[in-house]
Design an enzyme around this catalytic site. Structure first.
Site, short mmCIF file in Angstrom:
data_model
loop_
_atom_site.label_atom_id
_atom_site.label_comp_id
_atom_site.label_asym_id
_atom_site.label_seq_id
_atom_site.Cartn_x
_atom_site.Cartn_y
_atom_site.Cartn_z
N VAL A 1 29.97 34.27 30.14
CA VAL A 1 29.80 33.61 31.44
C VAL A 1 29.40 32.15 31.27
O VAL A 1 29.94 31.25 31.93
CB VAL A 1 28.72 34.36 32.27
CG1 VAL A 1 28.38 33.60 33.54
CG2 VAL A 1 29.20 35.76 32.59
N LYS B 1 26.51 30.15 16.49
CA LYS B 1 27.40 29.95 17.64
C LYS B 1 27.58 28.46 17.94
O LYS B 1 28.69 27.97 18.15
CB LYS B 1 26.83 30.68 18.84
CG LYS B 1 27.86 30.95 19.92
CD LYS B 1 27.25 31.65 21.10
CE LYS B 1 27.35 33.15 21.01
NZ LYS B 1 26.77 33.84 22.17
N THR C 1 21.89 40.16 30.15
CA THR C 1 20.95 41.10 30.80
C THR C 1 21.43 42.51 30.47
O THR C 1 21.93 43.22 31.33
CB THR C 1 20.92 40.92 32.34
OG1 THR C 1 22.27 40.97 32.83
CG2 THR C 1 20.29 39.62 32.74
N ARG D 1 36.59 37.76 36.12
CA ARG D 1 37.18 38.87 35.37
C ARG D 1 37.55 38.38 33.99
O ARG D 1 38.19 37.33 33.86
CB ARG D 1 38.46 39.37 36.04
CG ARG D 1 38.25 40.21 37.27
CD ARG D 1 39.56 40.33 38.02
NE ARG D 1 40.12 39.00 38.26
CZ ARG D 1 41.39 38.76 38.58
NH1 ARG D 1 42.24 39.75 38.66
NH2 ARG D 1 41.81 37.53 38.81
N LEU E 1 43.17 49.70 42.80
CA LEU E 1 43.59 51.08 43.08
C LEU E 1 44.54 51.57 41.99
O LEU E 1 45.41 52.37 42.25
CB LEU E 1 44.25 51.16 44.45
CG LEU E 1 43.32 51.12 45.67
CD1 LEU E 1 44.12 51.19 46.96
CD2 LEU E 1 42.30 52.26 45.64
N GLY F 1 43.46 55.19 36.12
CA GLY F 1 43.49 55.01 34.67
C GLY F 1 42.46 55.88 33.98
O GLY F 1 42.00 56.88 34.54
N CYS G 1 30.55 44.67 32.60
CA CYS G 1 29.91 44.56 33.92
C CYS G 1 29.77 45.88 34.67
O CYS G 1 28.67 46.30 35.00
CB CYS G 1 30.68 43.58 34.79
SG CYS G 1 30.46 41.89 34.27
N ARG H 1 33.33 46.46 24.82
CA ARG H 1 32.13 47.07 25.41
C ARG H 1 32.50 48.18 26.41
O ARG H 1 33.28 47.96 27.33
CB ARG H 1 31.26 46.01 26.07
CG ARG H 1 30.45 45.24 25.05
CD ARG H 1 29.67 44.13 25.68
NE ARG H 1 30.50 42.99 26.03
CZ ARG H 1 30.04 41.87 26.59
NH1 ARG H 1 28.77 41.76 26.87
NH2 ARG H 1 30.86 40.88 26.87
C1 UDX Z 1 34.50 42.70 36.59
C2 UDX Z 1 34.66 42.14 38.02
O1 UDX Z 1 36.03 42.24 38.43
C3 UDX Z 1 34.17 40.72 38.08
O2 UDX Z 1 34.26 40.22 39.40
C4 UDX Z 1 32.70 40.76 37.63
O3 UDX Z 1 32.01 39.65 37.87
C5 UDX Z 1 32.65 41.22 36.19
O4 UDX Z 1 33.17 42.54 36.15
P1 UDX Z 1 35.87 42.64 34.31
O5 UDX Z 1 34.87 43.64 33.83
O6 UDX Z 1 36.18 41.48 33.44
O7 UDX Z 1 35.40 42.02 35.72
O8 UDX Z 1 37.26 43.38 34.55
P2 UDX Z 1 38.03 44.07 35.75
O9 UDX Z 1 39.39 43.48 35.82
O10 UDX Z 1 37.26 44.08 37.00
O11 UDX Z 1 38.18 45.57 35.19
C6 UDX Z 1 37.04 46.38 34.91
C7 UDX Z 1 37.48 47.77 34.47
O12 UDX Z 1 38.08 48.47 35.53
C8 UDX Z 1 38.50 47.77 33.33
O13 UDX Z 1 38.19 48.79 32.43
C9 UDX Z 1 39.82 48.05 34.03
O14 UDX Z 1 40.78 48.67 33.21
C10 UDX Z 1 39.35 48.97 35.15
N1 UDX Z 1 40.23 48.97 36.31
C11 UDX Z 1 40.34 47.87 37.10
C12 UDX Z 1 40.95 50.13 36.64
O15 UDX Z 1 40.87 51.16 35.95
N2 UDX Z 1 41.73 50.12 37.76
C13 UDX Z 1 41.86 49.03 38.56
O16 UDX Z 1 42.58 49.12 39.58
C14 UDX Z 1 41.15 47.86 38.22
#
Ligand code: UDX
Length: 438
Positions: free
Chosen positions: A11, A35, A86, A154, A253, A256, A263, A331
């Site tokens: 971030v 780093k 965190t 994301r 939607l 998977g 997050c 993660r």
């Molecule tokens: C997420 C939030 O989208 C972001 O706004 C936040 O601040 C941090 O967490 P991120 O974890 O990077 O972002 O990925 P994201 O694209 O949201 O996907 C999270 C998980 O959900 C992945 O494992 C992804 O495969 C899964 N997912 C997402 C699904 O299984 N189906 C979906 O339709 C969307």
């Protein structure tokens, strides 16, 4: 504006680089000497498309630098962002705020004139109040406003998300801080990205509520997927059909193997704990967490079922290990549980991931890594698609069929039309859709 970003993790680096790209002067600080040395040598320690170019351009323009010590730059800063980790606290799932409070104290000690201190790390409701209390009691002579400004980035799409956000949430009621934050985000405001001002506690809760809602939406469609499979419906069409209703929306939607990443798992758990502490449990989220945990193991069983109920002595080729494409982040990736279930069942696992194999080596058990999908498919009894990387979307099925021992594909991301795979003589098992048996 002079901005200091404390914490040069995912971030912090993305936000710092993008703020510099807006024209602000940014110093990214991190306690890790390795780093900072790497960043100063032009190496970017994380994989995020487009980030290295932005970092390089802004360093060359003199707007972005890196430091191990926060004091000199904080003394000059208008705004200091706290973007330290965190993690989930071991044992109880609460967010561990040790790094946040330590950073806050260090910042306060170094601040000179009026300074806005902003939490960008995802922090439980009330953390801003606690930081303010620390400042008031331990540094009464300092003039500091504490603001909440959660990130919604994301992984894999973080630069776009930063530069074209749906909204920017800013939690403060301090008039001077509001002006400073307007200035920080002015370039986006000109782009018509809405700045949404609210109280600090509300802002802190917005972050958790947004992530919990998205996690719940994914979990909802995952359960509908299981039901679809049982009753002979197609979950992709169900998702499309409900997503056309604007009240529901078509995003998040995709059924998977369960959500993972840095997050959703951590933030849903932290919200559950906070809500319990306030005697206001969020049962929908408690259930979401439990369903998602079970789902990852269930995906392992799904693969075993596709291999006629037994993987002992069989070779399984796993395509994709990271929790989603376009990242090297492992993660809470579903692959961790799925691979373990396959190993427990007596399978040998060969895996390939375009970016995640280095990180995976520290996490996954005894498996073999290959250089591409075709190499790991040789003599395999099944291919399992765990992460939907672009390069897996148009595999040469004819070639795979000739090298595999048993032509079975388990597609946990629904990236193939069943009829096409079946046409090539594969057994095909997807999520929430009718299986094609050989
Ligand atoms: C997420 C939030 O989208 C972001 O706004 C936040 O601040 C941090 O967490 P991120 O974890 O990077 O972002 O990925 P994201 O694209 O949201 O996907 C999270 C998980 O959900 C992945 O494992 C992804 O495969 C899964 N997912 C997402 C699904 O299984 N189906 C979906 O339709 C969307």
């Amino acid at each position: 504006m002079r901005i200091v970003m404390i914490g040069s993790g995912y971030v912090g680096l993305v936000s710092g680089a993008c703020f510099a790209d807006f024209g602000h002067h940014v110093t990214c600080v991190d306690k890790s000497e390795a780093k900072i040395t790497a960043l100063e040598a032009g190496e970017v320690p994380i994989f995020e498309p487009g980030l290295d170019a932005i970092i390089q351009q802004n360093r060359e323009a003199g707007r972005l630098d890196f430091s191990k010590n926060l004091a000199p730059s904080v003394g000059e800063a208008d705004v200091v962002f706290i973007a330290v980790g965190t993690p989930s606290r071991r044992g109880d799932g609460h967010a561990d705020l040790t790094y946040v409070y330590a950073a806050a104290r260090e910042i306060a000690a170094a601040v000179k004139g009026f300074t806005v201190v902003v939490t960008k790390s995802t922090v439980p409701v009330g953390t801003g109040d606690e930081i303010e209390r620390i400042f008031r009691e331990e540094f009464p002579e300092k003039d500091i406003a504490v603001v909440s400004n959660p990130e919604f980035l994301r992984e894999g799409a973080a630069i776009t998300d930063f530069k074209r956000p749906d909204r920017i949430v800013i939690g403060t009621e301090d008039a001077r801080a509001i002006e400073v934050m307007r200035e920080v985000y002015r370039p986006l405001y000109l782009n018509e990205a809405p700045l949404y001002f609210c109280e600090r506690r509300t802002s802190e809760l917005i972050k958790y509520a947004a992530n919990a809602f998205l996690a719940m939406k994914i979990t909802f469609i995952n359960e509908i997927a299981d039901l679809s499979e049982k009753i002979g419906a197609d979950v992709q069409k169900v998702a499309k059909g409900i997503g056309m209703d604007k009240r529901i929306g078509d995003k998040f939607l995709h059924a998977g193997p369960g959500y993972g990443g840095s997050c959703f798992p951590k933030d849903t758990l932290a919200l559950v704990k906070t809500a319990q502490d306030f005697d206001s449990p969020v049962r929908l989220i408690e259930t979401t967490v439990a369903i998602n945990d079970n789902r990852k193991r269930a995906m392992g069983r799904k693969v075993i079922a596709a291999c006629d109920g037994d993987v002992r002595g069989k070779k399984i080729a796993v395509l994709g290990l990271t929790f989603k494409p376009n990242t090297d982040d492992m993660r809470d990736a579903p692959s961790i549980t799925i691979v373990q279930a396959l190993l427990d069942g007596g399978a040998t696992v060969h895996a390939y991931d375009p970016e995640g194999m280095e990180a995976a080596k520290d996490i996954l058990g005894p498996i073999t890594y290959g250089k591409d999908p075709y190499e790991i498919a040789v003599d395999a009894d099944a291919i399992v698609i765990v992460t939907e990387w672009e390069e897996f979307r148009a595999l040469d099925l004819k070639r795979l069929k000739t090298v595999m021992k048993d032509p079975v594909i388990v597609d946990l991301r629904n990236i193939y039309p069943a009829s096409e795979v079946a046409k090539h003589g594969f057994g095909y098992f997807a999520i929430g859709r009718k299986p094609e048996r050989r």
